[in-house]
Design a protein around this motif. Structure first.
Motif, mmCIF file in Angstrom:
data_model
loop_
_atom_site.group_PDB
_atom_site.id
_atom_site.type_symbol
_atom_site.label_atom_id
_atom_site.label_comp_id
_atom_site.label_asym_id
_atom_site.label_seq_id
_atom_site.Cartn_x
_atom_site.Cartn_y
_atom_site.Cartn_z
ATOM 1 N N GLY A 9 0.936 -1.320 0.007
ATOM 2 C CA GLY A 9 -0.202 -0.005 -0.120
ATOM 3 C C GLY A 9 0.958 1.172 0.001
ATOM 4 O O GLY A 9 2.119 1.075 -0.262
ATOM 5 N N CYS A 10 0.297 2.429 0.343
ATOM 6 C CA CYS A 10 1.092 3.612 0.318
ATOM 7 C C CYS A 10 0.712 4.278 1.670
ATOM 8 O O CYS A 10 -0.132 4.173 2.162
ATOM 9 C CB CYS A 10 0.352 4.474 -0.821
ATOM 10 S SG CYS A 10 0.701 3.925 -2.338
ATOM 11 N N SER A 18 -4.749 1.355 1.099
ATOM 12 C CA SER A 18 -4.354 0.294 0.123
ATOM 13 C C SER A 18 -4.289 0.814 -1.121
ATOM 14 O O SER A 18 -4.489 1.586 -1.793
ATOM 15 C CB SER A 18 -5.659 -0.709 0.416
ATOM 16 O OG SER A 18 -5.977 -0.968 1.747
ATOM 17 N N LEU A 19 -3.879 -0.461 -2.078
ATOM 18 C CA LEU A 19 -3.636 -0.218 -3.297
ATOM 19 C C LEU A 19 -4.732 0.227 -4.079
ATOM 20 O O LEU A 19 -5.896 -0.569 -3.617
ATOM 21 C CB LEU A 19 -3.011 -1.476 -3.997
ATOM 22 C CG LEU A 19 -1.556 -2.173 -3.495
ATOM 23 C CD1 LEU A 19 -1.250 -3.354 -3.916
ATOM 24 C CD2 LEU A 19 -0.543 -0.950 -3.655
ATOM 25 N N GLU A 20 -4.693 1.072 -4.986
ATOM 26 C CA GLU A 20 -5.778 1.561 -5.613
ATOM 27 C C GLU A 20 -6.816 2.489 -4.864
ATOM 28 O O GLU A 20 -7.700 2.818 -5.620
ATOM 29 C CB GLU A 20 -6.365 0.458 -6.475
ATOM 30 C CG GLU A 20 -5.724 -0.294 -7.346
ATOM 31 C CD GLU A 20 -6.635 -1.365 -8.035
ATOM 32 O OE1 GLU A 20 -7.736 -1.238 -8.565
ATOM 33 O OE2 GLU A 20 -6.120 -2.537 -8.379
ATOM 34 N N CYS A 41 -2.939 5.526 -4.785
ATOM 35 C CA CYS A 41 -2.044 4.765 -4.663
ATOM 36 C C CYS A 41 -1.936 3.537 -5.775
ATOM 37 O O CYS A 41 -2.853 2.711 -6.000
ATOM 38 C CB CYS A 41 -2.374 3.892 -3.299
ATOM 39 S SG CYS A 41 -1.264 2.703 -2.811
ATOM 40 N N GLU A 42 -0.898 3.966 -6.493
ATOM 41 C CA GLU A 42 -0.576 3.133 -7.723
ATOM 42 C C GLU A 42 0.145 1.884 -7.640
ATOM 43 O O GLU A 42 0.957 1.962 -6.819
ATOM 44 C CB GLU A 42 0.004 3.919 -8.746
ATOM 45 C CG GLU A 42 0.155 3.391 -10.178
ATOM 46 C CD GLU A 42 1.027 4.465 -10.966
ATOM 47 O OE1 GLU A 42 1.293 4.127 -12.177
ATOM 48 O OE2 GLU A 42 1.141 5.790 -10.569
ATOM 49 N N THR A 43 -0.473 0.776 -8.080
ATOM 50 C CA THR A 43 0.374 -0.489 -7.836
ATOM 51 C C THR A 43 1.416 -0.489 -8.948
ATOM 52 O O THR A 43 1.374 -0.113 -9.915
ATOM 53 C CB THR A 43 -0.617 -1.702 -8.294
ATOM 54 O OG1 THR A 43 -1.719 -1.572 -7.578
ATOM 55 C CG2 THR A 43 0.157 -2.830 -8.074
ATOM 56 N N GLY A 53 3.563 0.265 -3.801
ATOM 57 C CA GLY A 53 2.482 1.172 -3.753
ATOM 58 C C GLY A 53 3.197 2.517 -4.000
ATOM 59 O O GLY A 53 4.150 2.875 -3.350
#
Length: 904
Positions: A9-10, A18-20, A41-43, A53
């Motif tokens: 995650g970020c 969380s991711l996305e 939050c970009e994967t 992230g």
């Protein structure tokens, strides 16, 4: 290979995403939330295909949709202009009621099933301007087609999605209490698992927090499944698909249908509701496993639906369902008084049976809708039929039993005159004509201000209205015969916190603020301290006017004594949260031992403040007994609070994070002064002891003295403060105005300065804290380093804050006013430097210049403040583009008044 346990995650601004996930960044005061900036939050794939992230942010103002109305407005807290609320609400309400044909009394029977089974509906959350919420449902039955015997268990699960949290309430029958609940994604992998606490209850309550956006999309697309598994006896598993359903919007009665056969693998649920005006019972059945595989070849399967009381058939309906969509909807018209009575008592049974040579049968009792939510009410003078500002409050919570009995507990506080009436009522058709359903006054105890009892005569219509949030509770007094306090009885969504909702909450009233505030608002709070000494809280506020309700903050206060509030009471003030609207909830983890003591003694307070009343709008006293103290209460300087998390010395030895030092065990996170040298402060950080030398601040007084039990000298005027080392800190705070600092957990003399101690980093030489003697507040500032003109400055010691010029490079003091420590100091903001007294509008990436915020340089310290806006008393508030403050829409003469900045 085992998982590392780390979640991808970020991290941004001290929060984990969380991711996305997407969010609007909060830059803190005075900048606030950047509503026109959206972060994502970009994967990304790192080395060895490790999922990482990365945060990326963009300005979304250019993506705003074009409003469909002629005069769009910009609402506070929004980036895009929208159509005025009335116009949007009217259009959305029309769309909703257009889609709810099955609730219309004059409906063609041929169209009923089609409209009722259509799940692509506009649900209640789509027309709510408040908290966005989407409801889902699942029917769980035994898995068929496996070599293992199927289960006869049936469960009904209801889910509510708010932002990225999915709350679930699950009831089950004909199965042992499940040990775990698992959510499966579209690939069949476990996305989330919840271990159920072992309690004597047929209800499971839980929250899946921080759903990744990918799972939110699968949930909305009805691609998630839920399973429940038992651990005791014969291992059983039931599962079902999570779906949206329009009937959830109006459901007030429900039934779980089970089979008497063992290993049947079939079941169903019924969602029911009464018509608003006539005694018609609408229902929909969701059936699972009832249709046998060989019947799937037939396009239609005949079924019989019966309404029964004690084996007597009251109503019977014959219909056909399809094997691939066995849902069924119908209306039972004109229920008579006996049928309505049995419905209210939970004595009606709904039964479904397939017709043919090998009939299959499921049935269940109809009861009021079950949920983990809490039925509660806050009564305030602002919500009275004739609104007022009295500073009083009423608090109530309820529990509905399957047999229609409603238990209640009511508490009233802060009223200036005697209570003469306490009633549960309908919404009046006219202001002067109240509709009383039930009188609670006979159970009201005036000395305690409480009423406790049960209402066993609820009619089916009353249960329906209760679960639709259509009932009110009214408090009449000698001064206000029609009602001084009033509140809507409504469901409070389950939160997953350990706040004791089964107990009567703490009332929050303006009359409890010091000095008392005559406010329209009231509130209540549930508070608890768990075994880890974390504080769980839930706060509900009602009666605030719209102008007051824009920004609300809640504080927890600890006081040394029960009595008048002095300035010293702010020593242990902790911010719980800032919140918008009427609710706040959360967990406070890093609580000082002193504050836990106040909670244990009942000398702590919860206070809610607003822009209008910054020193407190409503307040309530909190008493939460806890076992979070360790050691002797009388120690001042030796802050041995090892028992903050582990209390038994024998248990300390077992804790893997405990430190062993000088023949003693110390808990993780604790601080102490070592025996070998009182000029050190030691801390325990996960089995590692870190001891830092005490850094004494430079004193500016003319006469100093070295106390025997102190490491650092103090000013002569402060020595009286430390003359009684055996007295506890709270005694000092009452007899001498000193400061308690959370970092080192020590008392400091008025006017004294020190470098703050922050575990695990030790003493921070780049900051200096001062004890404000008059207010007891601690003020910490970053040390300002002098400007250097040499080309290669050096840091003489690794612990030094400021660099210096080497002796051979020190230039002549040509610009003495800029170089001397007591000369004019400059400020750096971003990449720019500013002279003392300069002011400017700061620039923020992606947003440009913030014209509504002004910063200035104050002797080397940058300070910023948002423009103070007047408080508006109108109901239609808008904000024009390019303007800093909101204003009343279409009314240039509306009364306003300005809030002056609150001095610290």
């Amino acid at each position: 290979m085992g998982s590392s346990g780390l979640i991808a995650g970020c991290s941004f601004g001290g929060r984990f995403y969380s991711l996305e996930d997407t969010w609007h960044p909060d830059l803190g005061e005075p900048f606030g939330v950047m509503h026109c900036v959206q972060c994502y939050c970009e994967t990304q794939r790192g080395r060895k295909s490790k999922v990482l992230g990365k945060v990326s942010c963009k300005n979304v103002k250019r993506d705003c949709p074009e409003p469909s109305c002629d005069d769009p407005v910009l609402l506070p807290g929004q980036c895009c202009k929208t159509c005025p609320k009335g116009e949007v609400d009217r259009k959305q309400a029309e769309a909703v009621f257009d889609g709810f044909e099955y609730f219309q009394e004059k409906e063609k029977e041929d169209d009923l099933h089609k409209s009722y089974n259509d799940r692509s509906y506009l649900s209640s959350e789509d027309i709510s301007s408040g908290e966005s919420r989407t409801d889902f449902v699942a029917v769980l039955t035994g898995v068929t087609g496996s070599w293992l015997p199927s289960s006869s268990g049936v469960a009904r699960a209801r889910f509510s999605l708010t932002r990225t949290s999915l709350t679930f309430s699950i009831t089950y029958q004909r199965i042992e209490r499940p040990s775990r609940v698992a959510f499966l994604d579209s690939d069949g992998n476990t996305a989330f698992e919840y271990k159920t606490p072992m309690r004597d209850s047929d209800m499971i309550c839980g929250v899946w927090k921080n759903l990744p956006q990918s799972h939110v999309r699968q949930l909305q697309a009805e691609q998630l499944r839920v399973t429940m598994t038992t651990a005791t006896g014969r291992r059983e598993q039931i599962e079902g698909k999570i779906i949206k359903h329009r009937a959830l919007f109006a459901e007030t009665f429900s039934s779980t249908l089970t089979s008497e056969k063992e290993h049947s693998g079939m079941g169903g649920i019924a969602m029911l509701t009464l018509s608003d005006t006539e005694n018609n019972l609408h229902f929909i059945l969701i059936l699972q496993g009832l249709i046998q595989p060989r019947q799937r070849d037939s396009p239609l399967v005949p079924i019989r639906v019966r309404l029964q009381y004690s084996q007597h058939v009251l109503r019977e309906i014959h219909a056909n369902v399809t094997a691939y969509d066995p849902d069924f909807a119908e209306v039972l018209t004109d229920l008579n008084s006996r049928e309505l009575f049995w419905l209210s008592r939970g004595q009606l049974v709904i039964a479904v049976e397939t017709e043919g040579p090998d009939p299959r049968h499921i049935s269940g009792f109809i009861t009021g809708r079950k949920s983990c939510d809490t039925i509660q009410s806050v009564m305030s003078s602002g919500d009275a039929l004739t609104a007022g500002k009295t500073g009083g409050v009423g608090s109530a919570f309820f529990h509905l039993h399957d047999n229609g009995t409603l238990d209640y507990q009511v508490q009233i506080a802060g009223l200036s005159s005697e209570v003469v009436g306490l009633t549960i009522e309908l919404k009046p058709r006219r202001r002067s004509k109240r509709s009383v359903l039930y009188d609670l006054a006979p159970e009201f105890d005036r000395p305690s201000g409480r009423a406790t009892g049960s209402w066993s005569r609820l009619e089916a219509r009353h249960i329906h209205m209760l679960l639709q949030n259509e009932l009110f509770i009214n408090v009449a007094t000698a001064h206000s015969q029609e009602g001084e306090l009033r509140g809507q009885i409504r469901g409070l969504l389950y939160s997953g916190l350990e706040a004791p909702r089964h107990e009567i909450p703490i009332p929050l009233a303006g009359q409890f603020v010091a000095p008392p505030v005559l406010t329209s608002a009231g509130g209540h709070a549930w508070v608890s301290v768990d075994e880890r000494c974390h504080l769980h809280y839930e706060i509900v506020v009602a009666g605030l006017s719209k102008a007051d309700d824009l920004t609300v903050s809640a504080h927890l206060h600890g006081f040394a004594e029960i009595g008048e509030l002095g300035e010293s009471s702010t020593n242990h003030k902790r911010l719980l949260t800032g919140f918008y609207g009427s609710q706040a909830q959360g967990v406070l983890k890093d609580i000082s031992v002193e504050l836990l003591r106040h909670l244990d003694r009942g000398t702590a307070f919860i206070q809610v403040s607003t822009k209008v009343n910054t020193r407190g709008e409503i307040r309530g006293r909190v008493h939460v007994p806890n076992n979070c103290e360790f050691g002797t209460r009388g120690e001042v300087e030796v802050a041995e609070f090892d028992g903050l998390f582990v209390h038994d010395p024998e248990e300390l030895k077992k804790d893997p994070h405990t430190c062993f030092f000088e023949s003693q065990h110390h808990a993780h996170g604790s601080l102490w002064t070592p025996n070998y040298n009182n000029c050190f402060t030691c801390s325990c950080q996960k089995r590692t002891v870190i001891c830092d030398p005490v850094i004494c601040p430079v004193l500016t007084c003319s006469r100093t003295i070295q106390p025997e039990d102190k490491c650092c000298p103090v000013c002569l005027g402060d020595v009286l403060y430390f003359s009684h080392p055996s007295e506890p800190p709270c005694t000092h705070s009452l007899t001498h105005s000193g400061c308690y600092f959370e970092g080192d957990q020590k008392m400091h003399a008025p006017g004294s300065t020190w470098h703050p101690f922050v575990p695990p980093f030790g003493y921070i030489k780049c900051a200096l804290c001062t004890c404000k003697g008059a207010t007891g507040e601690v003020h910490c500032e970053k040390v300002t380093c002098p400007a250097l003109t040499c080309s290669r400055p050096v840091r003489r010691s690794p612990s030094d804050c400021c660099k210096e010029c080497p002796e051979e490079d020190k230039p002549l003091l040509v610009h003495a006013d800029m170089m001397q420590a007591d000369g004019t100091r400059h400020c750096k903001f971003g990449k720019n430097f500013y002279q003392n007294s300069d002011n400017w509008h700061p620039r923020v990436p992606l947003m440009g210049e913030m014209k509504c915020i002004t910063c200035w340089c104050d002797h080397g310290v940058t300070k910023c403040q948002r423009k103070q806006c007047p408080v508006l008393t109108c109901s239609n508030i808008t904000r024009r583009e390019g303007m800093c403050c909101p204003e009343c829409q279409g009314n240039k003469h509306t009364q306003t008044y300005t809030i002056l900045p609150h001095a610290p």
